[in-house]
Design a protein around this motif. Sequence first.
Motif, PDB file in Angstrom:
ATOM      1  N   PRO A  73      28.249  43.723  43.689  1.00 53.70           N
ATOM      2  CA  PRO A  73      27.300  44.164  42.665  1.00 53.70           C
ATOM      3  C   PRO A  73      27.124  43.199  41.505  1.00 53.70           C
ATOM      4  O   PRO A  73      26.027  43.086  40.945  1.00 53.70           O
ATOM      5  CB  PRO A  73      27.899  45.497  42.183  1.00 53.70           C
ATOM      6  N   LEU A  74      28.182  42.502  41.105  1.00 55.27           N
ATOM      7  CA  LEU A  74      28.096  41.671  39.905  1.00 55.27           C
ATOM      8  C   LEU A  74      27.326  40.370  40.130  1.00 55.27           C
ATOM      9  O   LEU A  74      27.078  39.619  39.184  1.00 55.27           O
ATOM     10  CB  LEU A  74      29.494  41.380  39.362  1.00 55.27           C
ATOM     11  N   LEU A  75      26.912  40.109  41.358  1.00 57.28           N
ATOM     12  CA  LEU A  75      26.029  38.968  41.598  1.00 57.28           C
ATOM     13  C   LEU A  75      24.623  39.244  41.072  1.00 57.28           C
ATOM     14  O   LEU A  75      23.848  38.320  40.855  1.00 57.28           O
ATOM     15  CB  LEU A  75      25.947  38.665  43.101  1.00 57.28           C
ATOM     16  N   GLN A  76      24.291  40.531  40.883  1.00 56.44           N
ATOM     17  CA  GLN A  76      22.956  40.903  40.437  1.00 56.44           C
ATOM     18  C   GLN A  76      23.020  41.361  38.982  1.00 56.44           C
ATOM     19  O   GLN A  76      23.686  42.349  38.660  1.00 56.44           O
ATOM     20  CB  GLN A  76      22.392  41.999  41.336  1.00 56.44           C
ATOM     21  N   GLY A  99      36.287  41.123  42.475  1.00 54.78           N
ATOM     22  CA  GLY A  99      37.250  40.514  41.561  1.00 54.78           C
ATOM     23  C   GLY A  99      37.071  39.039  41.303  1.00 54.78           C
ATOM     24  O   GLY A  99      37.897  38.423  40.624  1.00 54.78           O
ATOM     25  N   SER A 100      35.979  38.475  41.783  1.00 52.13           N
ATOM     26  CA  SER A 100      35.759  37.039  41.584  1.00 52.13           C
ATOM     27  C   SER A 100      34.835  36.733  40.414  1.00 52.13           C
ATOM     28  O   SER A 100      34.659  35.559  40.060  1.00 52.13           O
ATOM     29  CB  SER A 100      35.172  36.425  42.860  1.00 52.13           C
ATOM     30  N   LEU A 101      34.257  37.786  39.821  1.00 52.01           N
ATOM     31  CA  LEU A 101      33.287  37.621  38.735  1.00 52.01           C
ATOM     32  C   LEU A 101      33.718  38.460  37.532  1.00 52.01           C
ATOM     33  O   LEU A 101      34.427  39.458  37.694  1.00 52.01           O
ATOM     34  CB  LEU A 101      31.896  38.048  39.211  1.00 52.01           C
ATOM     35  N   PRO A 102      33.295  38.097  36.323  1.00 50.85           N
ATOM     36  CA  PRO A 102      33.761  38.800  35.117  1.00 50.85           C
ATOM     37  C   PRO A 102      33.327  40.265  35.086  1.00 50.85           C
ATOM     38  O   PRO A 102      32.143  40.570  35.186  1.00 50.85           O
ATOM     39  CB  PRO A 102      33.114  38.008  33.974  1.00 50.85           C
ATOM     40  N   ILE A 103      34.293  41.162  34.923  1.00 51.59           N
ATOM     41  CA  ILE A 103      33.982  42.590  34.891  1.00 51.59           C
ATOM     42  C   ILE A 103      33.538  43.060  33.512  1.00 51.59           C
ATOM     43  O   ILE A 103      33.038  44.175  33.379  1.00 51.59           O
ATOM     44  CB  ILE A 103      35.180  43.431  35.368  1.00 51.59           C
ATOM     45  N   ASP A 104      33.689  42.228  32.492  1.00 46.28           N
ATOM     46  CA  ASP A 104      33.278  42.651  31.151  1.00 46.28           C
ATOM     47  C   ASP A 104      31.764  42.644  30.988  1.00 46.28           C
ATOM     48  O   ASP A 104      31.249  43.035  29.938  1.00 46.28           O
ATOM     49  CB  ASP A 104      33.944  41.784  30.076  1.00 46.28           C
ATOM     50  N   LYS A 126      40.068  32.982  45.108  1.00 45.87           N
ATOM     51  CA  LYS A 126      38.875  33.291  44.316  1.00 45.87           C
ATOM     52  C   LYS A 126      39.122  34.388  43.285  1.00 45.87           C
ATOM     53  O   LYS A 126      38.200  34.751  42.545  1.00 45.87           O
ATOM     54  CB  LYS A 126      37.740  33.722  45.243  1.00 45.87           C
ATOM     55  N   ASN A 127      40.322  34.962  43.237  1.00 49.19           N
ATOM     56  CA  ASN A 127      40.599  36.008  42.257  1.00 49.19           C
ATOM     57  C   ASN A 127      40.433  35.462  40.837  1.00 49.19           C
ATOM     58  O   ASN A 127      41.035  34.443  40.491  1.00 49.19           O
ATOM     59  CB  ASN A 127      42.031  36.538  42.420  1.00 49.19           C
ATOM     60  N   ILE A 132      42.078  40.511  34.457  1.00 53.33           N
ATOM     61  CA  ILE A 132      43.243  41.347  34.150  1.00 53.33           C
ATOM     62  C   ILE A 132      43.260  41.719  32.670  1.00 53.33           C
ATOM     63  O   ILE A 132      43.635  42.835  32.294  1.00 53.33           O
ATOM     64  CB  ILE A 132      44.537  40.637  34.582  1.00 53.33           C
ATOM     65  N   ASP A 133      42.817  40.802  31.824  1.00 46.63           N
ATOM     66  CA  ASP A 133      42.797  41.079  30.378  1.00 46.63           C
ATOM     67  C   ASP A 133      41.788  42.156  30.005  1.00 46.63           C
ATOM     68  O   ASP A 133      41.899  42.764  28.937  1.00 46.63           O
ATOM     69  CB  ASP A 133      42.470  39.796  29.607  1.00 46.63           C
ATOM     70  N   TYR A 134      40.810  42.389  30.870  1.00 50.03           N
ATOM     71  CA  TYR A 134      39.764  43.369  30.572  1.00 50.03           C
ATOM     72  C   TYR A 134      40.073  44.756  31.127  1.00 50.03           C
ATOM     73  O   TYR A 134      39.323  45.707  30.859  1.00 50.03           O
ATOM     74  CB  TYR A 134      38.418  42.914  31.167  1.00 50.03           C
TER      75      TYR A 134
END
Length: 213
Positions: A73-76, A99-104, A126-127, A132-134
């Motif tokens: 999903p985070l590619l879009q 988990g390869s892209l920023p979740i923030d 690719k992790n 983890i900080d977010y």
Amino acid sequence: IMLISEIYKSINGEGRFAGFPTSIVRVAGCNLNCSWCDTTYALTGGERLPLDEIMSKIREFNTSRVLITGGEPLLQEETGELARRLLEIGYHTLVETNGSLPIDALPEGVFRCVDIKTPSSGESGKNLLENIDYLLHTDDVKFVIADRDDFNWSINFTRRFNLISRCDVLFSPVWGRLPLDTLARWILDSGMDIRLNLQLHKLIWKDREEGRK
């Protein structure tokens, strides 16, 4: 406009919404190629749909929960806006990411399930460790386990980053490769507060292709 593989209603199979009727929005396209991927049909193709049409389809299912998954999903970039709209009208909204892209990038209030790729996936390099900080207590971290080496690696990762104090930690067996009772025993023997994560949809609809619905 988002590239969508499918939108459907089902019993959610795993994670925070497991067992609940859920509207599932599966985006198309992924930046990883995990060896045991069980949704390879979503890696390519898809239909371009405007957000209003996606929202309309979700409303038809009459659920209180929506899962946005993939693919990735985070590619879009529109994923964040879709999640915001869903939250605004009261949906419990979960986004599962590899988990390869920023979740923030996701709006506040989204439940996030972040995969940590294990060695057997072929994508553990690719992790994105910055994620983890977010992590919040409302998030899940999921490890998909194929064998004992994956399990030991995941235990060490969980301890190294003190994940159990941050959020729920889920261990899920690679379907058809690691027996459910084997992983359950390993978790019990570890003495750690880890949740066994089973794909309920595959247990319910064993005879359906992909075990989806």
